[in-house]
Scaffold this motif. Structure first.
Motif, mmCIF file in Angstrom:
data_model
loop_
_atom_site.group_PDB
_atom_site.id
_atom_site.type_symbol
_atom_site.label_atom_id
_atom_site.label_comp_id
_atom_site.label_asym_id
_atom_site.label_seq_id
_atom_site.Cartn_x
_atom_site.Cartn_y
_atom_site.Cartn_z
ATOM 1 N N CYS A 540 0.863 -1.177 0.000
ATOM 2 C CA CYS A 540 0.000 0.000 0.000
ATOM 3 C C CYS A 540 0.903 1.232 0.000
ATOM 4 O O CYS A 540 1.498 1.581 1.016
ATOM 5 C CB CYS A 540 -0.921 0.018 1.221
ATOM 6 S SG CYS A 540 -2.089 1.408 1.191
ATOM 7 N N ASP A 541 1.045 1.860 -1.159
ATOM 8 C CA ASP A 541 1.924 3.018 -1.281
ATOM 9 C C ASP A 541 1.160 4.187 -1.882
ATOM 10 O O ASP A 541 -0.055 4.117 -2.087
ATOM 11 C CB ASP A 541 3.154 2.676 -2.126
ATOM 12 C CG ASP A 541 2.785 2.174 -3.523
ATOM 13 O OD1 ASP A 541 1.574 2.154 -3.841
ATOM 14 O OD2 ASP A 541 3.696 1.814 -4.288
ATOM 15 N N ASP A 542 1.886 5.272 -2.149
ATOM 16 C CA ASP A 542 1.233 6.452 -2.705
ATOM 17 C C ASP A 542 0.654 6.182 -4.089
ATOM 18 O O ASP A 542 -0.352 6.781 -4.479
ATOM 19 C CB ASP A 542 2.207 7.627 -2.758
ATOM 20 C CG ASP A 542 3.481 7.296 -3.527
ATOM 21 O OD1 ASP A 542 3.823 6.110 -3.616
ATOM 22 O OD2 ASP A 542 4.136 8.237 -4.021
ATOM 23 N N VAL A 543 1.255 5.270 -4.840
ATOM 24 C CA VAL A 543 0.731 4.942 -6.168
ATOM 25 C C VAL A 543 -0.654 4.318 -6.043
ATOM 26 O O VAL A 543 -1.574 4.652 -6.812
ATOM 27 C CB VAL A 543 1.694 3.993 -6.918
ATOM 28 C CG1 VAL A 543 1.055 3.468 -8.196
ATOM 29 C CG2 VAL A 543 2.996 4.711 -7.242
ATOM 30 N N LEU A 544 -0.825 3.408 -5.097
ATOM 31 C CA LEU A 544 -2.133 2.786 -4.890
ATOM 32 C C LEU A 544 -3.166 3.842 -4.512
ATOM 33 O O LEU A 544 -4.288 3.859 -5.038
ATOM 34 C CB LEU A 544 -2.039 1.723 -3.797
ATOM 35 C CG LEU A 544 -3.349 1.016 -3.432
ATOM 36 C CD1 LEU A 544 -3.872 0.211 -4.612
ATOM 37 C CD2 LEU A 544 -3.157 0.121 -2.216
ATOM 38 N N GLU A 545 -2.802 4.721 -3.610
ATOM 39 C CA GLU A 545 -3.742 5.754 -3.164
ATOM 40 C C GLU A 545 -4.110 6.705 -4.294
ATOM 41 O O GLU A 545 -5.278 7.064 -4.469
ATOM 42 C CB GLU A 545 -3.130 6.519 -1.994
ATOM 43 C CG GLU A 545 -2.974 5.661 -0.739
ATOM 44 C CD GLU A 545 -2.183 6.354 0.354
ATOM 45 O OE1 GLU A 545 -1.648 7.462 0.083
ATOM 46 O OE2 GLU A 545 -2.084 5.813 1.463
ATOM 47 N N VAL A 546 -3.108 7.104 -5.094
ATOM 48 C CA VAL A 546 -3.380 8.038 -6.186
ATOM 49 C C VAL A 546 -4.153 7.343 -7.306
ATOM 50 O O VAL A 546 -4.935 7.979 -8.015
ATOM 51 C CB VAL A 546 -2.069 8.664 -6.711
ATOM 52 C CG1 VAL A 546 -2.349 9.597 -7.884
ATOM 53 C CG2 VAL A 546 -1.365 9.436 -5.609
ATOM 54 N N ALA A 547 -3.960 6.036 -7.482
ATOM 55 C CA ALA A 547 -4.742 5.309 -8.491
ATOM 56 C C ALA A 547 -6.233 5.400 -8.162
ATOM 57 O O ALA A 547 -7.066 5.647 -9.053
ATOM 58 C CB ALA A 547 -4.296 3.850 -8.550
ATOM 59 N N TRP A 548 -6.584 5.214 -6.899
ATOM 60 C CA TRP A 548 -7.987 5.351 -6.493
ATOM 61 C C TRP A 548 -8.443 6.806 -6.617
ATOM 62 O O TRP A 548 -9.577 7.080 -7.026
ATOM 63 C CB TRP A 548 -8.180 4.854 -5.062
ATOM 64 C CG TRP A 548 -8.269 3.362 -4.956
ATOM 65 C CD1 TRP A 548 -7.290 2.497 -4.552
ATOM 66 C CD2 TRP A 548 -9.401 2.544 -5.276
ATOM 67 N NE1 TRP A 548 -7.739 1.201 -4.601
ATOM 68 C CE2 TRP A 548 -9.047 1.197 -5.043
ATOM 69 C CE3 TRP A 548 -10.683 2.819 -5.746
ATOM 70 C CZ2 TRP A 548 -9.917 0.143 -5.261
ATOM 71 C CZ3 TRP A 548 -11.564 1.766 -5.959
ATOM 72 C CH2 TRP A 548 -11.181 0.442 -5.723
ATOM 73 N N SER A 549 -7.565 7.736 -6.265
ATOM 74 C CA SER A 549 -7.911 9.155 -6.392
ATOM 75 C C SER A 549 -8.175 9.521 -7.845
ATOM 76 O O SER A 549 -9.108 10.272 -8.155
ATOM 77 C CB SER A 549 -6.771 10.019 -5.833
ATOM 78 O OG SER A 549 -7.037 11.387 -6.008
#
Length: 763
Positions: A540-549
């Motif tokens: 769970c990294d910033d890429v995962l979070e931004v993908a959902w964003s």
């Protein structure tokens, strides 16, 4: 010295002045040609094979040449189909043709030559063969300038003296006939014997300019003695120059001589001072001399002639008669650093002006240009630049001319980063300059999309612009490049990260149609792919979070993208992320924001009505992650599902009554003054819920949302409520008999917030 204030009337339309930052605006003509290039059917009859000019059209030479140049300077290659536009010489006219990196065939060149060209320049045209020699001889009576660049092998030099064609040419004593030719450029020819050049040049006695850069086996060059009109001779990267000095010195009308080198194994002379002195004294008309990469400038022992000092011994005779231009880039013993140099303009690496002069001189020489571009990059990185406009022009031109040269694209894009970053607001006022920079970057990124460094430089530079405003003119191409950076580059690389951040910025701020285009181009698919990869690896990294964003933003008021999310098994990925990373606040907020968008689409809500999904939404009502955001979004999803009435709630557990009661309890726990991490462009979905009288719980959530937003952000949301007719709907709600008192109180708060805001504007 270079000047810094623009009073240069010779600046062409759409060019940045090479001496400052001013530009002329984009012309209507430019816009038209760009459109025709992208839509050739505007002037051509559609055909499955070749483009054909529409019947009745007749185009003058200015338009024909501009069409060809625009196509040649775009990413769409000039091919046989495009050349066919100019097949009819009665309806089209061409006089000057310059083609680079094309796919034309022999028959296409013959077609062009039938226009009785006066200038022809071919470079990187690998499909042309020696059959073109005959075409040249048959149609060159008017030809004044001919240039044959790299990878354009129309001369049979590699087999000269062996093939039947070669023997025939040898016997005729000419390669091709062009009786009026004045300029001849041949680059990168490697013949087996100097006889080729002797036969080639023998009938070309009218030549005034000869460029044989990177050609080999020239012999002693004495066969040029008949070129008495020659004023410019370029022998860049030609080996064994020392053996040609005697022949060169006989060309006494020369005004420009270039014997520079970029190769370390050449350009070193035993008696450099004496050779240079001989050249200069034998060629009294020289005004321009390039000895870059050689040791001809000596060690720098100054000489004084008639009171004038010269730090280059071989040029002492010119101490009182300086050259207009002297090339000293990478000369031995740092000749360009010396003080007394007899030249008005110097190409070297001693300072900014010398580097810019060298860059202009070497725009067509990739090996030298790579070095100069690196020098320019270090200037921008470490120092303040005085001649910004000229530097920007050079970088853009270098990148455009050498699109497939990786090192030039990398150093150029890195320099553009510092130019754009350092220019700031000044650049943002000039749309034309911004577009030229962005287009050049996107061209380079398109060709070098698998190069991590180029993609990083490009993305970092794009981040300096206003997204999306500055890039909307080439929106689709940028999206495709960024999607590739997300999907095609190394996992967890910097390029992947910055690519997804840029995509998210685009998705956040563009309108509905552009969001639809994002979905069509594969944004949802790519984000789901990233999420799936992170789930499989338990990361769970910033890429995962931004993908959902990104998906949250791209589905905003865009039903088609919401549908794509469901079709790509988005809900299954939501549940898996929730199970694996239950405590990641940013992740939870982004996922629930996205599901809020899906729930707003009436025809899609049925897919959310399962025991599993509804139980999750009900549980998240109690979440305290990210303040109230997760709980708020969960309530929004439930409200939209419930707004369709009890008949669509087709599950026994959890019951509709239980979930709605739980939602009201959650709403009552929220602080009406909570700061929000959310952005509404329209209140249409919320105002729809205000009118759902059959389920007051839906109204409760909707009116609380309006009360909170108009209280905390009155400047943004009070106007939005009024503009979309929200005040009248709230008045109706207050007077409705079945609406709970608490909901009416919240509606009154919204109306009061809007009244106070309006009063503050009037006061």
């Amino acid at each position: 010295m270079l000047q810094n204030k623009c009073r240069h009337s010779a600046v062409l339309p759409n060019e940045i002045c090479p001496f400052c930052n001013t530009t002329t605006p984009e012309t209507l003509l430019d816009i038209c040609f760009d459109y025709i290039n992208k839509h050739p059917e505007t002037i051509c009859t559609p055909s499955s094979e070749n483009l054909q000019l529409m019947d009745g059209l007749s185009l003058p030479v200015e338009i024909c040449e501009r069409l060809l140049n625009v196509r040649n300077n775009s990413l769409t290659p000039v091919d046989s189909s495009f050349i066919n536009i100019f097949k009819n010489t009665d309806c089209t006219r061409l006089k000057r043709v310059k083609l680079r990196q094309t796919e034309i065939q022999d028959q296409d060149l013959e077609m062009l030559l039938k226009h009785n060209l006066i200038e022809l320049d071919l470079s990187l045209c690998p499909n042309l063969t020696s059959n073109c020699i005959e075409h040249l001889s048959n149609h060159s009576s008017s030809l004044i300038s001919l240039g044959i660049g790299e990878d354009t092998d129309i001369f049979p030099v590699r087999l000269f003296g062996k093939s039947p064609l070669d023997q025939e040419l040898y016997q005729k004593r000419y390669i091709f006939l062009a009786p009026n030719l004045k300029r001849l450029t041949l680059k990168g020819l490697h013949s087996l014997q100097s006889d080729f050049y002797m036969i080639l040049l023998y009938p070309l006695s009218t030549l005034t300019h000869l460029d044989l850069s990177n050609c080999s086996s020239l012999g002693n060059f004495l066969y040029t003695h008949h070129l008495v009109n020659l004023t410019s001779l370029i022998l860049y990267n030609v080996d064994a120059i020392e053996s040609k000095i005697a022949a060169i010195c006989k060309l006494t009308n020369l005004r420009h001589l270039d014997i520079s080198q970029s190769r370390d194994d050449q350009g070193k002379y035993k008696k450099g001072d004496q050779i240079l002195k001989t050249i200069v004294e034998c060629l009294p008309k020289l005004t321009s001399l390039d000895i870059s990469g050689t040791n001809l400038a000596g060690r720098g022992v100054a000489e004084t002639i008639n009171g004038s000092v010269c730090d280059i011994p071989g040029l002492s005779s010119r101490a009182n008669n300086p050259f207009q231009y002297l090339g000293l880039y990478e000369t031995s013993h740092d000749a360009c650093l010396r003080h007394d140099i007899p030249a008005k303009l110097i190409g070297g690496n001693a300072n900014e002006e010398q580097i810019l002069v060298a860059a202009l001189a070497y725009l067509d020489r990739t090996d030298m240009l790579q070095k100069v571009m690196n020098e320019l990059f270090h200037l921008f990185r470490l120092e303040n630049i005085e001649y910004l406009g000229q530097a920007l022009n050079i970088v853009l031109e270098a990148m455009s001319r050498h699109l497939h040269e990786r090192h030039i694209q990398i150093s150029g894009s890195a320099t553009l980063f510092y130019i754009v970053k350092g220019t700031g607001p000044e650049l943002h006022d000039d749309v034309r300059v911004k577009r030229k920079i962005i287009t050049t970057l996107l061209n380079g990124m398109s060709v070098h999309k698998n190069d991590d460094t180029m993609m990083r430089n490009g993305c970092l530079t794009l981040c300096q612009f206003r997204i999306p405003t500055d890039v909307l003119f080439d929106y689709e191409r940028l999206v495709n490049i960024l999607l590739y950076s997300v999907y095609g580059m190394a996992q967890e690389s910097f390029v992947q990260r910055i690519g997804i951040y840029l995509l998210n910025s685009l998705a956040c701020q563009v309108d509905g149609q552009q969001k639809v285009k994002l979905g069509e181009l594969g944004a949802i698919n790519r984000m789901i792919w990233l999420i799936k990869d992170r789930l499989e690896r338990g990361i769970c990294d910033d890429v995962l979070e931004v993908a959902w964003s990104t998906m949250w933003n791209v589905t905003d008021e865009t039903p088609l993208n919401c549908k794509k999310f469901l079709e790509q098994k988005g809900m299954q990925h939501f549940l898996q992320c929730l199970e694996k990373f239950p405590d990641r606040e940013e992740l939870l907020r982004n996922m629930m924001g996205l599901l809020g968008n899906v729930a707003e689409v009436r025809e899609l809500r049925q897919y959310l009505v399962t025991s599993e999904y509804l139980s999750v939404f009900a549980r998240l009502l109690d979440s305290q992650s990210d303040g109230i955001e997760v709980s708020y979004n969960a309530a929004g999803v439930i409200s939209h599902i419930a707004s369709d009435g009890p008949d669509v709630w087709l599950v026994m557990e959890p019951s509709r009554t239980h979930v709605l009661n739980k939602m009201v309890s959650a709403i009552e726990r929220w602080d009406i003054n909570s700061l929000r991490n959310i952005n509404y462009r329209s209140f249409e979905p919320i105002l729809y819920l205000v009118q759902v009288y059959h389920t007051p719980e839906c109204q409760h959530w909707a009116v609380w949302a309006l009360a909170n937003l108009t209280k905390v952000y009155p400047e943004k949301y009070c106007t939005l409520v009024e503009r979309e007719g929200g005040l009248s709907l709230l008045q109706e709600l207050i007077y409705h008999p079945i609406v709970p008192a608490r909901v009416k109180d919240l509606a009154a708060i919204v109306i009061e917030n809007c009244r106070k805001f309006q009063a503050s504007l009037e006061g």
